[in-house]
Design a protein around this motif. Structure first.
Motif, PDB file in Angstrom:
ATOM      1  N   HIS A  77      45.371  50.117  15.695  1.00 32.90           N
ATOM      2  CA  HIS A  77      45.922  49.119  16.414  1.00 32.90           C
ATOM      3  C   HIS A  77      46.990  49.720  18.042  1.00 32.90           C
ATOM      4  CE1 HIS A  77      48.900  46.281  18.261  1.00 32.90           C
ATOM      5  NE2 HIS A  77      49.948  46.888  17.803  1.00 32.90           N
ATOM      6  N   HIS A  79      48.250  50.247  22.625  1.00 31.75           N
ATOM      7  CA  HIS A  79      48.169  49.541  23.788  1.00 31.75           C
ATOM      8  C   HIS A  79      48.577  50.483  25.051  1.00 31.75           C
ATOM      9  CE1 HIS A  79      51.240  46.408  22.013  1.00 31.75           C
ATOM     10  NE2 HIS A  79      50.916  46.988  21.200  1.00 31.75           N
ATOM     11  N   HIS A 232      50.837  41.178  16.327  1.00 37.04           N
ATOM     12  CA  HIS A 232      52.033  42.061  15.580  1.00 37.04           C
ATOM     13  C   HIS A 232      53.029  41.015  14.774  1.00 37.04           C
ATOM     14  CE1 HIS A 232      51.849  44.027  19.480  1.00 37.04           C
ATOM     15  NE2 HIS A 232      51.728  44.967  19.367  1.00 37.04           N
ATOM     16  N   HIS A 271      51.710  46.376  11.618  1.00 37.39           N
ATOM     17  CA  HIS A 271      53.007  46.612  11.232  1.00 37.39           C
ATOM     18  C   HIS A 271      53.306  46.057   9.771  1.00 37.39           C
ATOM     19  CE1 HIS A 271      53.792  48.189  14.763  1.00 37.39           C
ATOM     20  NE2 HIS A 271      54.065  47.156  15.432  1.00 37.39           N
ATOM     21  N   ASP A 322      49.902  53.181  17.749  1.00 40.16           N
ATOM     22  CA  ASP A 322      50.859  51.619  18.150  1.00 40.16           C
ATOM     23  C   ASP A 322      50.798  52.502  19.915  1.00 40.16           C
ATOM     24  OD1 ASP A 322      51.770  49.385  18.958  1.00 40.16           O
ATOM     25  OD2 ASP A 322      53.429  50.224  17.464  1.00 40.16           O
TER      26      ASP A 322
END
Ligand code: GUN
Ligand code: ZN
Length: 435
Positions: A77, A79, A232, A271, A322
């Protein structure tokens, strides 16, 4: 007969899950030969034994004997549009999104910015030894085109998707339920399953989607075999309280996604910190994956994910940087922080467990284990060549280690991108430290 090549080095990989099968799943071969045929593993074994075998007698061998070859790391995960806001000071999740994240993501409507950022991002992954990931783009469909275009050029095995968000964010960044659905379907038709690329239906998180958008996201997941869902859940206490207000009918935050058919074996939720026992059971029963993001959880003050409890409850897990809530592209830095977070819960994770989460465990979390994650015969040869003498301190610490597991732990705790000499994708060099 395809194109054959071989690499001589120390090699380490996991053959199975050390959480359930014990630490002997770690295979370490001090003087190994890794033989590839057309980019996939044909053989792995003791170098002298294989070199004496007439089947392998005329191989071109690359000599990496002072280095350690490991499977490419798998980041479950992160971005890519947040590359430029990594290390932004002082806020927790909801303010951090408003102050740093949304302004940065606005720029990804500009295709040339998206392409330039995507190229930097993929190179940064490779510099860190990461060869696969599940990646958020921005709300703009062209941000997905940009990342897939670059990923295809490099031949990395990744998933990404257009962020869906139709409320509670700046107007410039909003789609609508129908537009988000149609754009996502178009991107699936264009990209999903081409080469090593997969599409992920990407509702940002429950607060930024209407019920109608979540319903349509569930429809995309149900209608398109093999696509992923990424989102998330339960990261921050204020976020959890907000979801309870926005979805008063829900039993929990996770239940919102469950209601819209967004759990399942290809669903990856970052998370998973503030979940109840019923949520963990639901994740286990649906095969939903929790992505553990330790550097992000510490940096944003979100809380401590309990890896042992999740694993004990039978929940599938992966590890993740993340970026840019997380503070490093390095899965070594990430595993180091994962170790410390586990220490806080009184349940230390072993070096082999950490290494598994970075490699085969990540591949299993992303349902990619038939392709990557270790060097079983037939798997795609994604790997990095690591220098355990890259820094004076690491060299010194490794020099006094008595076992390979001790060396591996020092590598995780003290290592970073300086260790990566080279990264290979399907046997082709995609990054070299000195070029
Ligand atoms: N929750 C919703 N969006 C985000 C994001 O971009 N980063 C993190 N860490 N949490 C989120
Ligand atoms: Zn995230």
């Amino acid at each position: 007969m395809g194109t054959r090549k071989a690499f001589r080095a120390s090699v380490a990989h996991c053959l199975d899950d050390p959480f359930s099968a014990g630490s002997n799943v770690l295979e370490y071969i001090e003087d190994a030969l890794l033989v590839l045929n057309d980019g996939v593993v044909e053989a792995l074994g003791d170098a002298q034994t294989l070199l004496d075998d007439e089947r392998f007698s005329d191989l071109a061998v690359t000599d990496y004997r002072q280095y350690l070859i490991v499977p490419g790391f798998i980041d479950t995960h992160l971005h890519y549009p947040q590359t430029d806001i990594i290390a932004s000071h002082g806020k927790q999740l909801l303010e951090w999104l408003e102050k740093y994240t949304f302004p940065a993501e606005k720029q990804f409507g500009d295709e040339s910015h998206a392409l330039e950022s995507a190229a930097f991002f993929i190179k940064e992954l490779l510099r860190n030894g990461t060869t696969s990931g599940m990646i958020f783009a921005s709300v703009h469909p062209q941000s997905v085109d940009a990342l897939f275009t670059v990923a295809e050029q490099f031949n990395v095995r990744v998933g990404t998707g257009k962020v869906m968000m139709d409320r509670n964010c700046p107007e410039e960044l909003q789609d609508t339920a129908v537009q988000g659905y149609e754009d996502s379907q178009r991107l699936i038709d264009r990209w999903h399953g081409t080469g090593r690329l997969s599409y992920a239906v990407t509702p940002r998180f429950a607060p930024t989607s209407t019920d109608e958008q979540l319903r349509l996201a569930g429809k995309l997941y149900a209608d398109n075999a093999g696509v992923y869902v990424q989102s998330h859940v339960a990261e921050n206490k204020a976020e959890v309280a907000w979801v309870a207000e926005l979805f008063p009918w829900s039993k929990s935050y996770l239940d919102v996604y469950d209601h819209y058919g967004l759990l399942g074996e290809r669903a990856i939720y970052a998370h998973c910190i503030h979940l109840g026992d019923a949520d963990l059971i639901r994740m286990r029963d649906t095969g939903t994956v929790a992505a553990f993001c330790p550097t992000s959880n510490l940096f944003l003050g979100s809380g401590l994910f309990d890896l042992h409890s999740a694993r004990a409850a039978g929940v599938r897990t992966g590890m993740a940087t993340d970026v840019g809530g997380g503070t490093s592209f390095s899965m070594l830095r990430t595993a180091d922080e994962a170790y410390k977070v586990a220490q806080m819960s009184g349940n230390p994770v072993s070096p082999t467990q950490l290494f598994y989460e970075m490699t085969l465990g990540g591949a299993r979390a992303l349902s990619m284990q038939q392709y990557v994650g270790n060097f079983e015969v037939g798997k795609e040869a994604d790997f990095s060549v690591m220098d355990l003498a890259a820094t004076a301190l690491l060299e010194r610490r490794v020099g006094v280690a008595n076992t390979f597991e001790e060396k591996l732990f020092a590598f995780i705790v003290l290592g970073d991108d300086r260790c990566t000499r080279a990264t290979y994708l399907m046997g082709q060099q995609a990054f070299a430290a000195d070029s």
